[in-house]
Scaffold this motif. Structure first.
Motif, short mmCIF file in Angstrom:
data_model
loop_
_atom_site.label_atom_id
_atom_site.label_comp_id
_atom_site.label_asym_id
_atom_site.label_seq_id
_atom_site.Cartn_x
_atom_site.Cartn_y
_atom_site.Cartn_z
N GLN A 41 0.92 -1.32 0.09
CA GLN A 41 0.06 0.03 0.04
C GLN A 41 0.96 1.39 -0.05
O GLN A 41 0.49 2.05 -0.55
CB GLN A 41 -0.72 0.05 1.33
CG GLN A 41 -1.92 -1.23 1.07
CD GLN A 41 -2.74 -1.18 2.40
OE1 GLN A 41 -2.64 -0.19 3.41
NE2 GLN A 41 -3.41 -2.27 2.55
N SER A 42 2.07 1.18 0.79
CA SER A 42 2.85 2.28 0.84
C SER A 42 3.67 2.52 -0.60
O SER A 42 3.74 3.79 -1.12
CB SER A 42 4.10 2.18 1.76
OG SER A 42 3.20 2.16 3.00
N ALA A 45 1.06 4.02 -2.94
CA ALA A 45 0.91 5.43 -2.69
C ALA A 45 1.74 6.10 -3.16
O ALA A 45 1.68 7.26 -3.70
CB ALA A 45 0.58 5.71 -1.21
N LYS A 48 1.34 6.53 -7.15
CA LYS A 48 0.17 7.60 -7.43
C LYS A 48 0.76 9.16 -7.04
O LYS A 48 0.36 9.87 -8.04
CB LYS A 48 -0.96 7.32 -6.34
CG LYS A 48 -2.46 8.04 -6.88
CD LYS A 48 -3.44 7.82 -5.68
CE LYS A 48 -4.68 8.47 -6.14
NZ LYS A 48 -4.50 9.74 -6.25
#
Length: 254
Positions: A41-42, A45, A48
């Motif tokens: 997830q990091s 992120a 993105k």
């Protein structure tokens, strides 16, 4: 009426200990998988945020800033890809859906492929590949053994206190290929040897290792174990470099 089946399980201390150990191992395994998911997830992120910066119309970025953002995207994408593969392999092993398909395979071909992958991922690191050819084929799964060896080599590189050249040497004997990889950090060697003696549960419960490394070593060990590849150490003197030796069975042509 008393449940005799349950009573029998409770009265067997060995079965109770085995069930409790399995419960703890599964709990540890899924905890490590959750940790890897957070890391993904990091990384997502970071990708993105970098893409949003590159697509922003209100700020004009210089070439250096654009290059830095593209490097972040590339690095984060590679990390996500590796973690997805790791999660997939561990999940299959945990749910007994991991299937090995061994077939006669040329060991020099596998090691050449592994060396090429490691060289691509670590272009500045000196690599030395020394393989005796030709030789008897080994009965292994090409894809999974390649994955295990790349993971093992990268773990050895990452866990060195300072960058050191990596060497891979292979010599055929009557019944095995002896593949020596090193120089090896003592922590990696001790952990793998402990797992060879006590099983893969030891890898998951080693609190000294980061979660990702625990899972990588778990995958390496499980693949080698399922291919009947023995793990040992090669060192003639305490002052000399230590190598991991993998004994890969050759195909019995008889």
């Amino acid at each position: 009426m008393e449940d005799t089946r349950s009573s029998g399980m409770d009265s067997d201390p060995n079965l109770h200990r085995a069930n409790e150990r399995l419960r703890i191992t599964n709990q540890m395994l899924w905890s490590l998988l959750a940790d890897i998911s957070k890391k993904m997830q990091s990384s997502s992120a970071a990708i993105k945020a970098s893409v949003s910066s590159l697509l922003g119309y209100d700020i004009v970025l210089g070439m250096a800033a654009q290059h830095e953002l593209l490097e972040i995207i590339e690095s984060s994408t590679d990390q996500v890809s590796k973690n997805i593969m790791l999660l997939t392999l561990v999940s299959k092993m945990a749910t007994d859906t991991f299937i090995i398909n061994p077939e006669p395979t040329e060991v020099p071909e596998i090691l050449s492929s592994v060396n090429g992958t490691v060289a691509k991922n670590y272009p500045d690191l000196p690599l030395d590949l020394n393989v005796q050819t030709p030789g008897k084929p080994a009965y292994v799964d090409y894809e999974y053994l390649s994955i295990a060896l790349v993971m093992l080599c990268e773990l050895i590189i990452q866990m060195q206190p300072s960058p050191r050249p990596l060497s891979i040497a292979a010599v055929e004997s009557k019944d095995h290929w002896a593949v020596d990889i090193g120089e090896v950090n003592q922590e990696v060697l001790d952990t793998l040897l402990k797992a060879s003696a006590s099983g893969s549960d030891e890898l998951l419960q080693d609190a000294h290792l980061l979660p990702t490394r625990r899972l990588q070593l778990y995958v390496v060990y499980e693949i080698l174990e399922r291919l009947s590849i023995k793990i040992s150490t090669l060192s003639s003197d305490t002052d000399e470099p230590v190598y991991i030796r993998l004994m890969i069975p050759v195909v019995n042509i008889n």
